[in-house]
Design an enzyme around this catalytic site. Sequence first.
Site, mmCIF file in Angstrom:
data_model
loop_
_atom_site.group_PDB
_atom_site.id
_atom_site.type_symbol
_atom_site.label_atom_id
_atom_site.label_comp_id
_atom_site.label_asym_id
_atom_site.label_seq_id
_atom_site.Cartn_x
_atom_site.Cartn_y
_atom_site.Cartn_z
ATOM 1 N N GLN A 74 -13.078 5.135 5.193
ATOM 2 C CA GLN A 74 -11.944 5.103 4.268
ATOM 3 C C GLN A 74 -11.232 3.754 4.308
ATOM 4 O O GLN A 74 -10.011 3.667 4.235
ATOM 5 C CB GLN A 74 -10.988 6.256 4.567
ATOM 6 C CG GLN A 74 -11.563 7.624 4.263
ATOM 7 C CD GLN A 74 -12.002 7.767 2.813
ATOM 8 O OE1 GLN A 74 -11.344 7.260 1.906
ATOM 9 N NE2 GLN A 74 -13.118 8.441 2.587
ATOM 10 N N SER A 75 -12.002 2.692 4.386
ATOM 11 C CA SER A 75 -11.445 1.338 4.455
ATOM 12 C C SER A 75 -10.872 0.912 3.110
ATOM 13 O O SER A 75 -11.601 0.805 2.111
ATOM 14 C CB SER A 75 -12.533 0.355 4.886
ATOM 15 O OG SER A 75 -12.109 -0.975 4.706
#
Length: 334
Positions: A74-75
């Site tokens: 979930q960067s």
Amino acid sequence: MKLEDIPRLSLGFLPTPIEKMERLSAELGISLSMKRDDFTGFGGGGNKVRKLEFLMADAVAQGVKVLITTGGHQSNHARMTAAAARKFGMKPILVLRGNRPASYQGNLLLDHLFGAEIDFLDPDAYFEQINPRMEHHAAQAEARGEKAYIIPLGGASALGAMGYVNAAKELSEQYAARATPAPDYIVAPVGSGGTLAGLHIGCAQYLPNTKVIGVAVTGSAVPFSERIAKMANDGAALLGFEKTFTPDDIRIETDYIGPGYSIPSEAGNAAIKLAGDREGVLLDPVYTGKAVSGIIGCVQNGTIPKGSSVLFVHCGGSPALFPFADLLTADREA
């Protein structure tokens, strides 16, 4: 070199507003505002846009065709780097920590929509494999005759940190225009450290009476204070700013990480619900929820005194809410 002399491409919708959190302020006993860098706009918004303005200027000047970076599932950084690559006609390659998921949610969905090539690494082997894997992708691109450019985790470099030197300058201008004093504290999440390095340089130049606090959202093999001090010194040298930062100058709160990076914490989830309930503000379980839980904890234990003025740098990340929908709605029936 002056900040204005460093090449920069305009990506963000700047300046972002400063918003007073009236109800949270009353509840916590501080004067709390947010720098709404979740409103930077480009690629879904977030703090990494400021870093990419400088990093992409460098990549475009070099004629880059393949842009490579890394991060977690979930960067926010990976998502915005993919968007920036497409804007300037480059192919994005994302080397992400985590196994291939059964379905793409949150930032992973957006990575896919931006047409990124995603290389998933086993999380246990990630830190050993990440640099060789990015170099491998760069070598493959070069063999095809395509110039490659590797952006480090989180855009954390002296050049990337210029984005938050510029943000501090922007803040000083906003406070001057309002004829109001700068905050006692600026608080931001710390993952890779580039945002905090830039804030330290920028506050030393433009907001000298403001203290900078980082709330760690992950662990670090090299202590954050050492890594950020070095990055801040490299950034100061890039600007010709005669200021030396030591690890003792870098204040990092490490009690709010929870079980680990990208794993929601109980306190972070409570902060998400509190901000939504009191202010209609979206936080996320990876970065901003944990950071706001850090502000709450620091006020409760007295490390941020009651009555202080505090500015929270909202770094964005709302796409990361959606993969955790079941967890965050577990109390719904009750």
